[in-house]
Design an enzyme around this catalytic site. Structure first.
Site, PDB file in Angstrom:
ATOM      1  N   LYS A 183      -4.099  13.800   7.522  1.00 44.04           N
ATOM      2  CA  LYS A 183      -4.288  13.354   6.140  1.00 44.04           C
ATOM      3  C   LYS A 183      -5.248  12.167   6.169  1.00 44.04           C
ATOM      4  CE  LYS A 183      -2.841  10.247   3.406  1.00 44.04           C
ATOM      5  NZ  LYS A 183      -4.033   9.976   2.584  1.00 44.04           N
ATOM      6  N   GLU A 258      -1.531   1.537  14.225  1.00 38.78           N
ATOM      7  CA  GLU A 258      -2.673   0.616  14.351  1.00 38.78           C
ATOM      8  C   GLU A 258      -2.809  -0.081  13.007  1.00 38.78           C
ATOM      9  OE1 GLU A 258      -4.282   0.037  17.043  1.00 38.78           O
ATOM     10  OE2 GLU A 258      -3.551   1.702  18.263  1.00 38.78           O
ATOM     11  N   CYS A 292     -10.558  -3.950  10.974  1.00 41.40           N
ATOM     12  CA  CYS A 292      -9.253  -4.515  11.328  1.00 41.40           C
ATOM     13  C   CYS A 292      -9.373  -5.586  12.405  1.00 41.40           C
ATOM     14  CB  CYS A 292      -8.306  -3.409  11.753  1.00 41.40           C
ATOM     15  SG  CYS A 292      -9.013  -2.313  12.965  1.00 41.40           S
ATOM     16  N   GLU A 391      -4.478 -11.184   5.813  1.00 36.78           N
ATOM     17  CA  GLU A 391      -5.656 -10.355   6.051  1.00 36.78           C
ATOM     18  C   GLU A 391      -6.370 -10.133   4.724  1.00 36.78           C
ATOM     19  OE1 GLU A 391      -5.209  -6.123   6.920  1.00 36.78           O
ATOM     20  OE2 GLU A 391      -6.533  -6.443   8.618  1.00 36.78           O
TER      21      GLU A 391
HETATM   22  P1  NAD Z   1      -3.249   1.848   3.692  1.00 35.84           P
HETATM   23  O1  NAD Z   1      -2.080   1.489   4.523  1.00 35.84           O
HETATM   24  O2  NAD Z   1      -3.164   1.637   2.237  1.00 35.84           O
HETATM   25  O3  NAD Z   1      -3.609   3.383   3.864  1.00 35.84           O
HETATM   26  C1  NAD Z   1      -3.831   3.980   5.114  1.00 35.84           C
HETATM   27  C2  NAD Z   1      -3.487   5.444   5.012  1.00 35.84           C
HETATM   28  O4  NAD Z   1      -2.094   5.548   4.746  1.00 35.84           O
HETATM   29  C3  NAD Z   1      -4.197   6.181   3.889  1.00 35.84           C
HETATM   30  O5  NAD Z   1      -4.481   7.498   4.317  1.00 35.84           O
HETATM   31  C4  NAD Z   1      -3.151   6.206   2.791  1.00 35.84           C
HETATM   32  O6  NAD Z   1      -3.292   7.283   1.903  1.00 35.84           O
HETATM   33  C5  NAD Z   1      -1.889   6.346   3.601  1.00 35.84           C
HETATM   34  N1  NAD Z   1      -0.681   5.865   2.918  1.00 35.84           N
HETATM   35  C6  NAD Z   1      -0.587   4.932   1.933  1.00 35.84           C
HETATM   36  N2  NAD Z   1       0.695   4.791   1.552  1.00 35.84           N
HETATM   37  C7  NAD Z   1       1.432   5.647   2.302  1.00 35.84           C
HETATM   38  C8  NAD Z   1       2.821   5.951   2.378  1.00 35.84           C
HETATM   39  N3  NAD Z   1       3.714   5.363   1.582  1.00 35.84           N
HETATM   40  N4  NAD Z   1       3.228   6.863   3.287  1.00 35.84           N
HETATM   41  C9  NAD Z   1       2.343   7.459   4.109  1.00 35.84           C
HETATM   42  N5  NAD Z   1       1.017   7.227   4.063  1.00 35.84           N
HETATM   43  C10 NAD Z   1       0.571   6.327   3.178  1.00 35.84           C
HETATM   44  O7  NAD Z   1      -4.468   1.100   4.332  1.00 35.84           O
HETATM   45  P2  NAD Z   1      -5.978   1.182   3.860  1.00 35.84           P
HETATM   46  O8  NAD Z   1      -6.096   0.331   2.641  1.00 35.84           O
HETATM   47  O9  NAD Z   1      -6.462   2.582   3.813  1.00 35.84           O
HETATM   48  O10 NAD Z   1      -6.707   0.498   5.109  1.00 35.84           O
HETATM   49  C11 NAD Z   1      -6.815  -0.873   5.233  1.00 35.84           C
HETATM   50  C12 NAD Z   1      -5.783  -1.418   6.212  1.00 35.84           C
HETATM   51  O11 NAD Z   1      -5.810  -0.706   7.420  1.00 35.84           O
HETATM   52  C13 NAD Z   1      -6.061  -2.841   6.598  1.00 35.84           C
HETATM   53  O12 NAD Z   1      -4.855  -3.571   6.559  1.00 35.84           O
HETATM   54  C14 NAD Z   1      -6.562  -2.758   8.019  1.00 35.84           C
HETATM   55  O13 NAD Z   1      -6.364  -3.871   8.809  1.00 35.84           O
HETATM   56  C15 NAD Z   1      -5.835  -1.590   8.532  1.00 35.84           C
HETATM   57  N6  NAD Z   1      -6.586  -0.984   9.628  1.00 35.84           N
HETATM   58  C16 NAD Z   1      -6.112  -1.123  10.904  1.00 35.84           C
HETATM   59  C17 NAD Z   1      -6.822  -0.585  11.968  1.00 35.84           C
HETATM   60  C18 NAD Z   1      -6.344  -0.704  13.375  1.00 35.84           C
HETATM   61  O14 NAD Z   1      -6.794   0.058  14.206  1.00 35.84           O
HETATM   62  N7  NAD Z   1      -5.481  -1.613  13.706  1.00 35.84           N
HETATM   63  C19 NAD Z   1      -7.972   0.119  11.719  1.00 35.84           C
HETATM   64  C20 NAD Z   1      -8.424   0.247  10.414  1.00 35.84           C
HETATM   65  C21 NAD Z   1      -7.698  -0.298   9.373  1.00 35.84           C
END
Ligand code: NAD
Length: 484
Positions: A183, A258, A292, A391
């Protein structure tokens, strides 16, 4: 729907994708609901994909489960050959992929080409080699310890590096003998469609890789909570990571997380300051700060502090905001209006708390169209303040002075996160000593390059487990001890 991006930017075949990829074929979703994909540089609509449902997830997980016995018993050479074909099919689409990332995320085309697409192609090529190796087995006393693929993987990925985050899961999962339901982020799904066009061309066995786009609360939750998913591999925010753990907990499903970061860039007094600042600012602003691992806290020794501030403001002034297809633009927009609002909120709160603005800020000029936020720098940031702790995930840098190395280490470790960091010094032994004291999953000394074979992941609330290389591959395996 009125689609806006001109065909030279995005192939028409990519823009209206109304199918899921399940069991080796493009198949209609259970419901007709669609998700609009926006170009954040203009605010215009550029594509549509299905809004998947739990019924779609059920079907995809069943296809992945059915494919697991065959794929998990394929030989390393067979899996490697499939990944090699996927690499060829994906490489042939590199230009389209870079344009898709530039359009749906807003990354400048050069960054999109070199990093957003170049890096995952390297990761995939690395896994062609990793898959070809027989799984590591070891003898411990009278035990033969073997690694076996974990099963069906639910992969949930964010928008900030839309191809890389997917590849960091898909390539090792396939190499290890797992099957996957992906997804992707609802904000950047077109990149995933191009990847699955390559999957189709590469001819992977049906059910090994499946694609169900949709929102987090609907498709993400259905996947993370699905009784037949053995490992939920998630990249995204720490809050969602915690939710994923809870969804997986009842059935003791494995999770790999992650998550977010607030990484410190420690510049010791004997560092090459001009280089440390130039690279440090570049790192903090990369991808408009939506990275990130971004070094969003710059820690500078008091003896060099004023000099550093001057270098920082001069460097930031050289960053031009603009359309990703404008070769002069160094920074694109943020991914969405929501994300831009969030980042502006962080800036406003920092100002209200009395932080000293030295570049950018709410009144700095930005392009009138699109979700742009000016690169912004605050000086004298208190290590306990919200700006130093939360963050931001935007182009915002916090500069913090320190008096000695112990204080620098204490400030760097004063974070709930522990993803990455950096140390700069003319004395590499001294830098290494500081690197060892940082409670983070990675530290770069004097701007050393990213290594896609090294384990990637976080301490503390930055995550659980590691991606990439042999350690990343191990996340997709169970260990079995056979006594003889
Ligand atoms: P997010 O957590 O909102 O979404 C990430 C993914 O999770 C998306 O596909 C989203 O649709 C899905 N998601 C959202 N709510 C969910 C739920 N309740 N159940 C299951 N899936 C769900 O994050 P984002 O806004 O897409 O990305 C930004 C964040 O990601 C930042 O905090 C960043 O630091 C982190 N990030 C971490 C890494 C890493 O490798 N550590 C890499 C990239 C981004």
């Amino acid at each position: 729907m009125d689609l806006a991006a001109p065909p030279s930017q995005l192939p028409d075949s990519l823009r209206l994708r109304h199918h899921l990829y399940i069991g080796g074929e493009w198949t209609p979703p259970a419901d007709a609901d669609l998700i609009d994909v926006e170009n954040p540089s203009t605010g215009e609509l550029v594509g549509q994909v299905p809004a998947g449902t739990p019924a779609d997830v059920d079907r995809a997980v069943a296809a992945a489960r059915a494919a697991f016995p065959g794929w998990s018993s394929a030989t390393p050479a067979e899996r490697s050959a499939h990944l090699d074909r996927l690499h060829a099919a994906l490489s042939a689409r590199a230009d389209d992929l870079a344009r898709a990332v530039a359009v749906e995320l807003g990354s400048p085309l050069k960054l999109a080409t070199r990093v957003q697409v170049g890096l995952p192609l390297t990761v995939l090529r690395d896994h062609v080699a990793l898959a070809a190796r027989a799984p590591v087995e070891e003898s411990i006393g009278n035990s033969l310890v073997v690694r076996e693929p974990i099963g069906v993987v639910g992969a949930i990925t964010p928008w900030n590096y839309p191809l890389h985050q997917v590849m960091a899961k898909l390539a090792p999962a396939v190499a290890a003998g797992c099957t996957v339901v992906l997804k992707p982020s609802e904000l950047t799904p077109l990149t995933a469609y191009l990847l699955f066009d390559a999957v189709t061309e590469a001819g992977l066995p049906p059910g090994v890789l499946n694609l169900v786009p949709g929102t987090g609360p609907v498709v993400g939750e259905a996947l993370a909570g699905h009784p037949d998913v053995d490992l939920v591999s998630f990249t995204g925010s720490t809050a969602t990571g915690a939710r994923i753990m809870r969804l997986a907990a009842d059935r003791i499903a494995r999770v790999a997380l992650e998550l977010g970061g607030k990484s410190a860039n420690v510049i010791l007094p004997d560092a090459d300051l001009a280089t440390a600042v130039k690279v440090g600012v570049g790192n903090a602003l990369l991808n408009s700060g939506q990275t990130c691992t971004a070094w969003t806290r710059m820690l500078v020794h008091r003896d060099r502090y004023d000099e550093a501030l001057h270098l920082i403001t001069t460097t930031v002034a050289g960053y031009r905001l603009g359309d990703p297809f404008d070769p002069a633009a160094r920074l694109g927009p943020l991914v969405s209006a929501h994300q831009a609002e969030r980042v502006r909120g962080h800036i406003d709160r920092a100002l209200a708390a009395g932080a000293r603005l030295v570049a950018g800020g709410p009144d700095a000029p930005v392009p009138t169209r699109g979700h742009f936020v000016a690169p912004t720098v605050f000086a004298d940031v208190h290590p306990d303040s919200a700006l130093a702790q939360e963050e931001v995930f935007g182009p915002v840098l916090a500069v913090i002075p320190f008096a000695d190395t112990d204080e620098a280490v204490a400030i760097a470790n004063n974070s709930k996160y522990g993803l990455a960091g950096a140390v700069w010094s003319a004395d590499t032994d001294a830098a290494l000593a500081v690197a060892r004291r940082l409670r983070t999953g990675a530290v770069d000394i004097n701007g050393a390059p990213f290594n896609p074979l090294a384990p990637f992941g976080g301490y503390k609330q930055s995550g659980l487990g590691r991606e990439l290389g042999v350690h990343g591959l191990a996340e997709f395996c169970e260990l079995k001890a056979i006594q003889r």
